[in-house]
Scaffold this active site. Sequence first.
Site, mmCIF file in Angstrom:
data_model
loop_
_atom_site.group_PDB
_atom_site.id
_atom_site.type_symbol
_atom_site.label_atom_id
_atom_site.label_comp_id
_atom_site.label_asym_id
_atom_site.label_seq_id
_atom_site.Cartn_x
_atom_site.Cartn_y
_atom_site.Cartn_z
ATOM 1 N N GLY A 1 -3.324 3.777 -2.275
ATOM 2 C CA GLY A 1 -3.342 2.486 -3.214
ATOM 3 C C GLY A 1 -2.974 1.163 -2.671
ATOM 4 O O GLY A 1 -2.185 1.513 -1.869
ATOM 5 N N ALA B 1 0.856 -1.232 -0.039
ATOM 6 C CA ALA B 1 0.195 0.071 -0.110
ATOM 7 C C ALA B 1 0.784 1.205 -0.035
ATOM 8 O O ALA B 1 1.947 1.143 0.491
ATOM 9 C CB ALA B 1 -0.999 -0.108 1.013
ATOM 10 N N ASP B 2 0.432 2.274 -0.530
ATOM 11 C CA ASP B 2 0.939 3.497 -0.233
ATOM 12 C C ASP B 2 -0.173 4.514 -0.218
ATOM 13 O O ASP B 2 -1.141 4.713 -1.064
ATOM 14 C CB ASP B 2 1.895 3.925 -1.670
ATOM 15 C CG ASP B 2 2.802 4.928 -1.224
ATOM 16 O OD1 ASP B 2 3.905 4.656 -0.739
ATOM 17 O OD2 ASP B 2 2.605 5.940 -1.699
ATOM 18 N N THR B 3 0.210 5.588 0.654
ATOM 19 C CA THR B 3 -0.947 6.701 1.012
ATOM 20 C C THR B 3 -0.083 7.824 0.632
ATOM 21 O O THR B 3 0.991 8.232 0.950
ATOM 22 C CB THR B 3 -1.210 6.618 2.479
ATOM 23 O OG1 THR B 3 -1.701 5.493 2.631
ATOM 24 C CG2 THR B 3 -2.242 7.735 2.716
#
Length: 192
Positions: free
Chosen positions: A105, A68-70
């Site tokens: 994401g 995940a990436d924020t």
Amino acid sequence: MHLILASNSPRRRQLLTDLGVPYTVRLQEVDESFPAHLRRAEVAEYLAAHKASAYRAGLAPDEVVLTADTIVCLDDDVLNKPADTAEAIRMLTRLQGRAHDVFTGVCLLAGDGRQVVFSDRTTVHFRALSNSEIAHYVHTYQPLDKAGAYGAQDWIGMVAVTRLEGSYYNVMGLPVHRVWDELAKLGFPLAV
């Protein structure tokens, strides 16, 4: 099936634990740069998928890796993790008194080759903050490991966030409602 969480984030670990999904943490260094032409949710999805690709070769057939990436977006500007306290103060000064979007994401990559990539968006409304409130937060909480230089679960979330449109957990770094649904679609054995 066994879930691998490819994240060092204590918030993501806690959210998966609270969700009741068993997992193992597996970490690898991955370059987090992205093509300049990508915008908003595209950046978060690209980074999540890029991180997952680093795990592809080492996955067993019964494993699913979650990456995940924020990111925080103010208009079309992506505010990643600040490099230092001065940049953190500049970011929060830009965010105060305005609404901005948080995109997380997520990529779920199964050892059998199946992959799903998605993102979730939450609009966060900040009240106006004084310079002393911003300085207090940055110097006390050291938010250098957080996109946009803040954590909604921290002090600043309590005093500055006036309204959310979307998932609070997405702002914390993982849209758990979507993760649950996508794991179920992959046939992951959930506890209910």
